[in-house]
Design a protein around this motif. Structure first.
Motif, PDB file in Angstrom:
ATOM      1  N   ILE A 191       1.976   0.521   6.734  1.00 64.45           N
ATOM      2  CA  ILE A 191       2.613   0.223   5.453  1.00 64.45           C
ATOM      3  C   ILE A 191       3.966  -0.424   5.726  1.00 64.45           C
ATOM      4  O   ILE A 191       4.839   0.173   6.351  1.00 64.45           O
ATOM      5  N   SER A 192       4.153  -1.658   5.264  1.00 63.55           N
ATOM      6  CA  SER A 192       5.393  -2.381   5.530  1.00 63.55           C
ATOM      7  C   SER A 192       6.115  -2.835   4.273  1.00 63.55           C
ATOM      8  O   SER A 192       7.183  -3.456   4.367  1.00 63.55           O
ATOM      9  N   SER A 193       5.547  -2.562   3.113  1.00 65.88           N
ATOM     10  CA  SER A 193       6.168  -2.989   1.860  1.00 65.88           C
ATOM     11  C   SER A 193       5.633  -2.119   0.731  1.00 65.88           C
ATOM     12  O   SER A 193       4.674  -1.353   0.903  1.00 65.88           O
ATOM     13  N   MET A 194       6.232  -2.256  -0.455  1.00 62.92           N
ATOM     14  CA  MET A 194       5.719  -1.539  -1.621  1.00 62.92           C
ATOM     15  C   MET A 194       4.329  -2.052  -1.994  1.00 62.92           C
ATOM     16  O   MET A 194       3.479  -1.295  -2.456  1.00 62.92           O
ATOM     17  N   LYS A 195       4.097  -3.332  -1.778  1.00 65.88           N
ATOM     18  CA  LYS A 195       2.771  -3.889  -2.053  1.00 65.88           C
ATOM     19  C   LYS A 195       1.723  -3.236  -1.157  1.00 65.88           C
ATOM     20  O   LYS A 195       0.613  -2.922  -1.609  1.00 65.88           O
ATOM     21  N   ASP A 196       2.082  -3.037   0.121  1.00 65.44           N
ATOM     22  CA  ASP A 196       1.153  -2.354   1.031  1.00 65.44           C
ATOM     23  C   ASP A 196       0.879  -0.929   0.570  1.00 65.44           C
ATOM     24  O   ASP A 196      -0.255  -0.448   0.627  1.00 65.44           O
ATOM     25  N   LEU A 197       1.939  -0.252   0.118  1.00 65.56           N
ATOM     26  CA  LEU A 197       1.807   1.129  -0.341  1.00 65.56           C
ATOM     27  C   LEU A 197       0.874   1.213  -1.544  1.00 65.56           C
ATOM     28  O   LEU A 197      -0.022   2.072  -1.595  1.00 65.56           O
TER      29      LEU A 197
ATOM     30  N   GLN B 260       3.558   3.989 -12.811  1.00 66.57           N
ATOM     31  CA  GLN B 260       3.375   3.336 -14.101  1.00 66.57           C
ATOM     32  C   GLN B 260       3.365   1.819 -13.975  1.00 66.57           C
ATOM     33  O   GLN B 260       2.587   1.130 -14.642  1.00 66.57           O
ATOM     34  N   ALA B 261       4.232   1.300 -13.101  1.00 60.51           N
ATOM     35  CA  ALA B 261       4.352  -0.151 -12.939  1.00 60.51           C
ATOM     36  C   ALA B 261       3.176  -0.746 -12.180  1.00 60.51           C
ATOM     37  O   ALA B 261       2.854  -1.933 -12.359  1.00 60.51           O
ATOM     38  N   SER B 262       2.531   0.064 -11.343  1.00 62.97           N
ATOM     39  CA  SER B 262       1.475  -0.470 -10.469  1.00 62.97           C
ATOM     40  C   SER B 262       0.070  -0.018 -10.852  1.00 62.97           C
ATOM     41  O   SER B 262      -0.918  -0.576 -10.362  1.00 62.97           O
ATOM     42  N   GLY B 263      -0.033   1.011 -11.707  1.00 67.64           N
ATOM     43  CA  GLY B 263      -1.342   1.498 -12.120  1.00 67.64           C
ATOM     44  C   GLY B 263      -2.054   2.336 -11.082  1.00 67.64           C
ATOM     45  O   GLY B 263      -3.293   2.431 -11.093  1.00 67.64           O
TER      46      GLY B 263
ATOM     47  N   THR C 122      13.918  -5.422  -3.095  1.00 61.12           N
ATOM     48  CA  THR C 122      13.914  -4.499  -4.221  1.00 61.12           C
ATOM     49  C   THR C 122      12.491  -4.367  -4.752  1.00 61.12           C
ATOM     50  O   THR C 122      11.603  -5.162  -4.425  1.00 61.12           O
ATOM     51  N   PHE C 123      12.261  -3.377  -5.610  1.00 57.21           N
ATOM     52  CA  PHE C 123      10.967  -3.230  -6.267  1.00 57.21           C
ATOM     53  C   PHE C 123      10.628  -4.494  -7.052  1.00 57.21           C
ATOM     54  O   PHE C 123       9.507  -4.991  -7.007  1.00 57.21           O
ATOM     55  N   ALA C 124      11.626  -5.002  -7.797  1.00 59.60           N
ATOM     56  CA  ALA C 124      11.395  -6.161  -8.656  1.00 59.60           C
ATOM     57  C   ALA C 124      10.990  -7.386  -7.842  1.00 59.60           C
ATOM     58  O   ALA C 124      10.121  -8.167  -8.267  1.00 59.60           O
ATOM     59  N   GLU C 125      11.610  -7.576  -6.687  1.00 58.14           N
ATOM     60  CA  GLU C 125      11.277  -8.718  -5.838  1.00 58.14           C
ATOM     61  C   GLU C 125       9.831  -8.662  -5.366  1.00 58.14           C
ATOM     62  O   GLU C 125       9.240  -9.685  -5.027  1.00 58.14           O
ATOM     63  N   GLN C 126       9.263  -7.449  -5.349  1.00 58.40           N
ATOM     64  CA  GLN C 126       7.885  -7.283  -4.908  1.00 58.40           C
ATOM     65  C   GLN C 126       6.902  -7.188  -6.079  1.00 58.40           C
ATOM     66  O   GLN C 126       5.730  -6.872  -5.897  1.00 58.40           O
TER      67      GLN C 126
END
Length: 331
Positions: free
Chosen positions: A142-148, A180-183, A244-248
């Motif tokens: 896991i290297s990013s919030m997207k990966d998570l 909530q933001a990612s479902g 940041t979260f928003a950038e991802q």
């Protein structure tokens, strides 16, 4: 009051010069704080976490100002309940103080509702604004919030996220906002200190940890951890590569940010509260404290008792909204 307006109204960046200017005017109006014995500062965490580092750094600079020894009393347990009980029961003489975070306020709306109330305490000084961040072990896939988020979707939510406090704590709400933001859904694993969170991440017992920057920075410098994302309006200066979260692509409320302040038992004279606040902000203006604060990625506040009491009232409104949106409040 809109949340965005609230954030700009209560925070702002107060550097050492701003703190010093505020002290000049208040010090001229009253005498400085001179406690008649050692001062106990009671914490709700074990040694080594962000709150502990903050309290010990502040105490070191505060002792010569007040001419007394400051004793840091670590009292973890019950998501802040053990600490709050000790502070509430103390005499309102300024010799027993506590350090609070947003988790204190969320707990009073959830698991500690009916046990503690903001009206049980005097809110003396706001010190810091400190965004939370998600991190993983260096060797983690896991290297990013997207990966998570992708992993949580792949594993049907069977991804463990470790942070401070029970469900409803400040860090836990940060996780639910991401849900909530990612479902997706995650498994929350509660800890009572940041060192325990770090150990669990490095040992593979949880997939991801949540913390403020200060207590984990040395592990980044030792190349043992990597940042996944910061819940804030901008990147951290100490870890500029972490987005940041928003950038991802995750739209979360960046007003949900950690705050640290000093509170005491109910019934403290307003003059004493102001003297304590002035001494705290004077300690924050020292070069050593400022070096720590800037390295930790935190911003300063010069709020005294009147401003901090209003801040707490306003933040409770924001906290209740976040908790309600997450389905964590009850009548």
């Amino acid at each position: 009051m809109k949340i965005t307006t609230f954030r700009h109204a209560v925070f702002g960046v107060a550097g050492a010069a701003m703190l010093a200017v505020g002290l000049v005017s208040s010090a001229a109006a009253q005498e400085s704080w001179k406690p008649e014995g050692p001062v106990n500062i009671v914490l709700h965490t074990k040694p080594g976490g962000g709150v502990d580092v903050y309290a010990r750094t502040l105490a070191k600079e505060l002792e010569p100002i007040i001419g007394q020894t400051i004793v840091i009393v670590n009292t973890p347990g019950g998501g802040g309940a053990a600490q709050m009980a000790k502070v509430r029961a103390a005499k309102p003489d300024g010799l027993t103080l506590g350090v609070n975070t947003v988790t204190h306020l969320t707990s009073m709306l959830t698991n500690l509702k009916g046990t503690f109330s903001p009206d049980d305490f005097d809110w003396i000084a706001l010190s810091q604004e400190d965004p939370i961040m998600f991190f993983a072990a260096k060797e983690s896939p896991i290297s990013s919030m997207k990966d998570l988020v992708a992993l949580a979707k792949e594993k049907g939510g069977e991804v463990n996220v470790g942070g401070f406090g029970p469900v409803g704590s400040m860090q836990n709400i940060g996780m639910t906002m991401l849900e909530q933001a990612s479902g997706v859904k995650f498994n929350w694993v509660a800890f009572e200190s940041t060192p325990d969170i770090i150990a669990a991440v490095l040992g593979g017992h949880v997939d991801v940890g949540v913390s403020n920057l200060g207590p984990v920075l040395s592990f980044f410098e030792a190349d043992r951890l990597k940042g996944l994302g910061v819940l804030g309006t901008k990147r951290l200066s100490s870890l500029p590569e972490m987005q940041t979260f928003a950038e991802q692509g995750f739209d979360v409320d960046t007003n949900w940010i950690q705050a640290r302040g000093v509170f005491g038992p109910k019934g403290m004279p307003m003059e004493l509260q102001q003297q304590i606040a002035d001494a705290i902000h004077k300690a924050m203006a020292t070069e050593s404290y400022q070096q720590y604060a800037r390295a930790s990625g935190v911003e300063d506040s010069d709020y005294g008792p009147k401003e901090y009491t209003q801040f707490v009232k306003d933040l409770l409104v924001v906290a209740e909204k976040q908790l309600t949106d997450a389905g964590l409040t009850s009548n």
